[in-house]
Design a protein around this motif. Structure first.
Motif, PDB file in Angstrom:
ATOM      1  N   GLU A 219      34.383  38.785  41.949  1.00 45.27           N
ATOM      2  CA  GLU A 219      33.010  38.520  41.291  1.00 45.27           C
ATOM      3  C   GLU A 219      32.873  39.003  40.317  1.00 45.27           C
ATOM      4  N   VAL A 220      33.095  40.350  39.930  1.00 46.25           N
ATOM      5  CA  VAL A 220      33.062  40.990  38.794  1.00 46.25           C
ATOM      6  C   VAL A 220      33.924  40.283  37.712  1.00 46.25           C
ATOM      7  N   THR A 221      35.249  40.066  38.101  1.00 49.78           N
ATOM      8  CA  THR A 221      35.912  39.086  36.924  1.00 49.78           C
ATOM      9  C   THR A 221      35.161  37.826  36.587  1.00 49.78           C
ATOM     10  N   LYS A 222      34.382  36.970  37.355  1.00 48.88           N
ATOM     11  CA  LYS A 222      33.633  36.051  36.862  1.00 48.88           C
ATOM     12  C   LYS A 222      32.509  36.351  35.785  1.00 48.88           C
ATOM     13  N   ALA A 223      32.025  37.473  36.361  1.00 53.97           N
ATOM     14  CA  ALA A 223      30.979  37.968  35.551  1.00 53.97           C
ATOM     15  C   ALA A 223      31.406  38.509  34.030  1.00 53.97           C
ATOM     16  N   VAL A 224      32.530  39.036  33.962  1.00 59.13           N
ATOM     17  CA  VAL A 224      33.302  39.518  32.837  1.00 59.13           C
ATOM     18  C   VAL A 224      33.644  38.342  32.167  1.00 59.13           C
ATOM     19  N   LEU A 225      34.044  37.377  32.314  1.00 59.29           N
ATOM     20  CA  LEU A 225      34.761  36.182  31.929  1.00 59.29           C
ATOM     21  C   LEU A 225      33.593  35.224  31.145  1.00 59.29           C
ATOM     22  N   GLU A 226      32.537  35.372  31.732  1.00 60.67           N
ATOM     23  CA  GLU A 226      31.481  34.840  31.279  1.00 60.67           C
ATOM     24  C   GLU A 226      30.633  35.321  30.158  1.00 60.67           C
ATOM     25  N   SER A 227      30.872  36.615  29.837  1.00 61.09           N
ATOM     26  CA  SER A 227      30.233  37.653  29.138  1.00 61.09           C
ATOM     27  C   SER A 227      30.534  37.344  27.618  1.00 61.09           C
ATOM     28  N   LYS A 228      29.512  37.483  26.699  1.00 60.08           N
ATOM     29  CA  LYS A 228      29.699  37.440  25.202  1.00 60.08           C
ATOM     30  C   LYS A 228      30.829  38.282  24.866  1.00 60.08           C
ATOM     31  N   PHE A 229      31.359  39.400  25.568  1.00 56.53           N
ATOM     32  CA  PHE A 229      32.073  40.368  25.094  1.00 56.53           C
ATOM     33  C   PHE A 229      33.739  39.899  24.930  1.00 56.53           C
ATOM     34  N   MET A 230      33.815  38.596  25.414  1.00 54.53           N
ATOM     35  CA  MET A 230      35.138  38.093  25.591  1.00 54.53           C
ATOM     36  C   MET A 230      35.691  37.641  24.327  1.00 54.53           C
ATOM     37  N   GLY A 231      34.804  37.096  23.486  1.00 55.80           N
ATOM     38  CA  GLY A 231      35.058  36.911  21.982  1.00 55.80           C
ATOM     39  C   GLY A 231      35.505  38.249  21.076  1.00 55.80           C
ATOM     40  N   ARG A 232      35.154  39.318  21.522  1.00 55.99           N
ATOM     41  CA  ARG A 232      35.210  40.591  20.674  1.00 55.99           C
ATOM     42  C   ARG A 232      36.225  41.582  21.117  1.00 55.99           C
ATOM     43  N   ILE A 233      36.768  41.471  22.327  1.00 58.30           N
ATOM     44  CA  ILE A 233      37.440  42.524  22.791  1.00 58.30           C
ATOM     45  C   ILE A 233      38.901  42.409  22.443  1.00 58.30           C
ATOM     46  N   GLU A 234      39.767  43.372  22.677  1.00 58.66           N
ATOM     47  CA  GLU A 234      41.318  43.257  22.435  1.00 58.66           C
ATOM     48  C   GLU A 234      41.817  43.812  23.859  1.00 58.66           C
ATOM     49  N   THR A 235      41.073  44.613  24.577  1.00 61.58           N
ATOM     50  CA  THR A 235      41.825  44.795  25.791  1.00 61.58           C
ATOM     51  C   THR A 235      40.667  44.714  27.053  1.00 61.58           C
ATOM     52  N   LEU A 236      41.193  44.159  28.093  1.00 69.01           N
ATOM     53  CA  LEU A 236      40.250  43.840  29.301  1.00 69.01           C
ATOM     54  C   LEU A 236      40.941  44.446  30.522  1.00 69.01           C
ATOM     55  N   ASP A 237      40.148  45.361  31.039  1.00 69.23           N
ATOM     56  CA  ASP A 237      40.734  46.182  32.156  1.00 69.23           C
ATOM     57  C   ASP A 237      39.785  45.914  33.404  1.00 69.23           C
ATOM     58  N   LEU A 238      40.277  45.249  34.264  1.00 65.80           N
ATOM     59  CA  LEU A 238      39.941  44.905  35.513  1.00 65.80           C
ATOM     60  C   LEU A 238      40.670  45.333  36.736  1.00 65.80           C
ATOM     61  N   SER A 239      41.286  46.636  36.401  1.00 62.32           N
ATOM     62  CA  SER A 239      42.282  47.184  37.384  1.00 62.32           C
ATOM     63  C   SER A 239      41.511  48.143  38.612  1.00 62.32           C
ATOM     64  N   LEU A 240      42.341  48.087  39.327  1.00 64.25           N
ATOM     65  CA  LEU A 240      41.983  49.335  40.513  1.00 64.25           C
ATOM     66  C   LEU A 240      41.278  48.677  41.497  1.00 64.25           C
ATOM     67  N   GLY A 241      40.983  47.341  41.582  1.00 65.88           N
ATOM     68  CA  GLY A 241      40.122  46.704  42.351  1.00 65.88           C
ATOM     69  C   GLY A 241      40.616  45.761  43.625  1.00 65.88           C
ATOM     70  N   THR A 242      39.736  44.948  44.056  1.00 65.00           N
ATOM     71  CA  THR A 242      40.245  44.110  45.213  1.00 65.00           C
ATOM     72  C   THR A 242      40.619  42.813  44.544  1.00 65.00           C
ATOM     73  N   LEU A 243      41.049  42.576  43.421  1.00 65.64           N
ATOM     74  CA  LEU A 243      41.609  41.313  42.578  1.00 65.64           C
ATOM     75  C   LEU A 243      42.300  40.682  43.546  1.00 65.64           C
ATOM     76  N   THR A 244      42.163  39.200  43.612  1.00 66.86           N
ATOM     77  CA  THR A 244      42.922  38.304  44.437  1.00 66.86           C
ATOM     78  C   THR A 244      43.168  37.245  43.841  1.00 66.86           C
ATOM     79  N   ASP A 245      43.884  36.054  44.330  1.00 67.01           N
ATOM     80  CA  ASP A 245      44.305  34.948  43.805  1.00 67.01           C
ATOM     81  C   ASP A 245      43.073  34.345  43.250  1.00 67.01           C
ATOM     82  N   LYS A 246      41.997  34.508  43.736  1.00 66.87           N
ATOM     83  CA  LYS A 246      40.846  33.648  43.208  1.00 66.87           C
ATOM     84  C   LYS A 246      40.430  34.103  42.026  1.00 66.87           C
ATOM     85  N   GLY A 247      40.441  35.394  41.852  1.00 65.70           N
ATOM     86  CA  GLY A 247      40.157  35.878  40.555  1.00 65.70           C
ATOM     87  C   GLY A 247      41.111  35.749  39.551  1.00 65.70           C
ATOM     88  N   GLY A 248      42.317  36.011  40.062  1.00 69.33           N
ATOM     89  CA  GLY A 248      43.695  35.354  39.050  1.00 69.33           C
ATOM     90  C   GLY A 248      43.721  34.244  38.590  1.00 69.33           C
TER      91      GLY A 248
END
Length: 309
Positions: A219-248
């Motif tokens: 769910e966090v991944t979805k929120a991040v991917l919809e954020s305005k920062f996606m067009g600005r950042i060079e590094t995206l860190d979504l580590s250390l959590g419960t990321l599954t194939d849904k977020g993948g």
């Protein structure tokens, strides 16, 4: 950012430091051993004085505070207050890490933090702030012209702290890394909390966005991917959590739309090997290592973020 070489331990009075080199300048880690605290003479209330008594202190650029004693009962407030009281003598510090300690010294969710509301004005040359632990953590109204990096490492980040970051005035912030954690250890929000943070925060120079260590990482991944920062950042860190194939799958679909992103950190995850392989084939640097298997008990599936207690 500190570049650490070999560590030479020295002792000044009862305080132990580890002396290392920065790319420019010097860093030291100040900590008390168990015997110092048990003797009754040392604690958070003496740390600032011991630091100021160190003849090397005026030349430091990075200040690292380790264990100040009974950290699960005695907060670091006296240290913060000491820095504020002697702001003129701490004003040269460019990097500050409060509560750099491992689980043998104190579990992260047991570390008693403090109120940082006066630190922002006290350290005008601060460029990097790292805080470990979020119990009793208060950031107040954040306003700092020069801060470039803010990292909070914890087992559960409260919405009051997240709100302070959402409203922060940090025009030069380049790196934001937040450990979200679990509701059992202090996180009292949801995916909408993260969405609100990213919708309302104003960090025009941000190049590194990390929303990590979450038990709702999809769910966090979805929120991040919809954020305005996606067009600005060079590094995206979504580590250390419960990321599954849904977020993948969301990452597979969305990351190619943003050629500005050069690095994707999703290490420690619950991805299938097939999904991890697909993500690692994206035309950027991807770390999808440390894959975990969910635990199944009585038909229920359990997944845990890397750092909680």
């Amino acid at each position: 950012m500190a570049v650490y070489g070999s560590i030479n331990e020295a002792q000044y009075g009862s305080i132990i430091w580890e002396d290392t080199k920065l790319e420019s300048g010097k860093t030291k880690r100040y900590t008390y051993c168990y015997d110092d605290y048990e003797g009754g003479d040392k604690g958070a209330h003496t740390m600032t004085a011991d630091i100021l008594a160190d003849p090397d202190f005026p030349a430091l650029e990075e200040l690292i505070i380790g264990d100040w004693g009974d950290t699960w009962e005695d907060s670091c407030q006296a240290i913060l207050d000491g820095i504020v009281e002697h702001a003129d003598r701490f004003s040269h510090i460019r990097s500050l890490f409060i509560a750099d300690m491992d689980y043998e010294e104190c579990e992260v969710s047991w570390i008693m933090q403090g109120n940082y509301s006066k630190i922002w004005a006290a350290l005008p040359n601060l460029r990097s702030l790292t805080i470990k632990g979020a119990t009793e953590l208060e950031l107040g109204e954040i306003c700092h012209e020069g801060l470039e990096e803010l990292t909070i490492i914890c087992g559960g980040l409260g919405t009051d702290v997240i709100s302070s970051i959402r409203d922060a005035k940090l025009p030069n912030l380049k790196k934001l890394l937040l450990y979200i954690g679990a509701d059992d250890y202090g996180f009292d929000g949801n995916a909408d909390t993260i969405k609100e943070l990213l919708d309302q925060a104003d960090f025009p120079k941000l190049t590194y966005l990390g929303i990590a260590d979450s038990e709702i990482q999809d769910e966090v991944t979805k929120a991040v991917l919809e954020s305005k920062f996606m067009g600005r950042i060079e590094t995206l860190d979504l580590s250390l959590g419960t990321l599954t194939d849904k977020g993948g799958q969301l990452l597979l679909e969305e990351i190619p739309k943003w050629p500005n992103i050069k690095n994707l950190d999703i290490h420690y995850n619950y991805l299938s090997d097939q999904m991890a392989d697909k993500l690692e084939e994206l035309p950027l640097t991807v770390d999808a290592s440390e894959r975990n298997e969910p635990d199944v008990y009585d038909g229920d599936i359990y997944m845990n973020a890397m750092l909680t207690e």
